[in-house]
Design an enzyme around this catalytic site. Structure first.
Site, PDB file in Angstrom:
ATOM      1  N   GLY A  24       0.813  -1.209   0.000  1.00 56.86           N
ATOM      2  CA  GLY A  24       0.000   0.000   0.000  1.00 56.86           C
ATOM      3  C   GLY A  24       0.842   1.252   0.000  1.00 56.86           C
ATOM      4  CB  ALA A  25       4.311   1.700  -1.011  1.00 56.06           C
ATOM      5  CG  ASN A  26      -0.754   3.664  -4.189  1.00 55.77           C
ATOM      6  OD1 ASN A  26      -0.888   2.578  -3.642  1.00 55.77           O
ATOM      7  ND2 ASN A  26      -1.784   4.446  -4.487  1.00 55.77           N
ATOM      8  N   GLY A  28      -0.780   7.808   1.401  1.00 58.43           N
ATOM      9  CA  GLY A  28      -0.981   7.744   2.836  1.00 58.43           C
ATOM     10  C   GLY A  28       0.233   7.301   3.627  1.00 58.43           C
ATOM     11  N   GLY A  30       1.756   4.429   3.704  1.00 59.73           N
ATOM     12  CA  GLY A  30       2.739   3.671   2.941  1.00 59.73           C
ATOM     13  C   GLY A  30       3.688   4.563   2.166  1.00 59.73           C
ATOM     14  CB  SER A 151      -6.344  -0.101  13.844  1.00 58.78           C
ATOM     15  OG  SER A 151      -7.272   0.873  14.268  1.00 58.78           O
ATOM     16  CE1 TYR A 176      -9.626  -0.724   8.928  1.00 57.87           C
ATOM     17  CE2 TYR A 176     -10.357   0.092  11.064  1.00 57.87           C
ATOM     18  CZ  TYR A 176      -9.398   0.028  10.063  1.00 57.87           C
ATOM     19  OH  TYR A 176      -8.208   0.711  10.209  1.00 57.87           O
TER      20      TYR A 176
END
Length: 307
Positions: A24-26, A28, A30, A151, A176
């Site tokens: 998820g590095a693209n 936020g 990440g 979280s 979630y």
């Protein structure tokens, strides 16, 4: 880290020669994690669902582009996870740190290609499988770590082993919370198993507190999107650069040991500098850890070598 010195990204030690995978590095958390690791000389493989978005994100970073590589992975699709791992194994003789960061938050009920509830699939099962498939590369790394991002919501979660897919009742935020609880249970159980096997790999948990990212807006359903995106974010949320500090600390600080949980030091752990925080008793329960591990092996078909 001490009470007298609040940790910042400026304290990240030199990471030259180290290899990281950040899911998820693209955007936020990440992307903020990727930027700081590369600024310190780390080579970062951005594991993203959309390669074009990943390439655009790389173009916007003020770091040496030679340190960054974009690779596709859809963590909700176990076939994609295997394809990513196969490619990485062909390209890399070792991996130093895996940051299990990517996440989906509170969408309408959706199933993955393998028929699993999408949040449990993307947030937990995909990272479980990825970690297992890359564990031998990590064992060959230098001071290797798996950082799993959970979280504060894990404390409201539980595992519905009789209905993990939500077929008999689905709540977007409830599932979630279940997925974030699963992240916490997995990180703790992985630590126990790595320790028992005398593995050099450390399992560390982190959470960002309350951070303004695309997570609260992209897939989130009605009321949750209204609260997190329109009300909560402007009032309470910190920027991704701050929210990423706990996982950066977990990934790079020499004092971190396996089994620790790193989160913000502010009120309610919503924001602040990294500190060691408490894992819920339920998430740390060894019986729950064993049961989730066995169920995750069954659902993914992934067995961890020597664990």
């Amino acid at each position: 880290m001490t009470d007298k010195q609040r940790w910042t990204a400026d304290l990240i030690p030199d990471q030259t020669g180290r290899v990281f995978v950040v899911t998820g590095a693209n955007s936020g958390l990440g992307l903020a994690t990727t930027r700081e690791l590369a600024r310190r000389g780390g080579r970062v493989i951005l594991a993203v669902r959309d390669e074009e978005k990943g390439r655009r994100a790389v173009e916007g970073l003020d770091v040496d582009a030679r340190l960054l590589a974009v690779r596709r992975i859809d963590l909700a699709d176990l076939d994609s996870v295997r394809a990513f791992a196969d490619r990485l194994r062909a390209e890399q003789p070792r991996l130093d740190v895996l940051v299990n960061n990517a996440g989906v938050m509170a969408p309408p009920r959706t199933l993955s290609p393998q028929g699993h509830e999408i949040q449990f699939a993307a947030n937990h099962l995909g990272h479980f499988a990825l970690t297992g498939l890359l564990l031998d590369l990590l064992a060959a790394g230098k001071a290797p770590r798996v950082v799993t991002v959970s979280s504060i919501n894990h404390r409201q979660g539980s595992l519905r082993f009789d209905d993990l897919s939500g077929e008999r009742g689905y709540s977007p935020m409830g599932f979630y919370n279940q997925s974030k609880f699963a992240n916490a249970v997995f990180g703790a159980e992985l630590h126990r198993r790595l320790t028992a096997a005398a593995s050099p790999v450390r399992s560390v948990l982190a959470h960002p507190g309350y951070t303004a990212t695309n997570l609260q807006m992209k897939d989130t359903s009605g009321l949750a999107k209204l609260f997190f995106g329109r009300v909560g974010n402007p009032l309470l949320a910190q920027r991704p650069e701050r929210g990423a500090l706990p996982q950066l600390y977990a990934a790079t600080d020499a004092s971190v040991v396996g089994g620790e949980f790193i989160g913000p030091d502010g009120m309610g752990e919503l924001r602040g500098a990294p500190t060691r925080v408490r894992l819920s008793d339920a998430a740390g329960d060894p019986g729950t850890g064993r049961r989730l591990w066995e169920e995750s092996e069954r659902l993914t078909g992934v067995r961890f070598p020597a664990l």
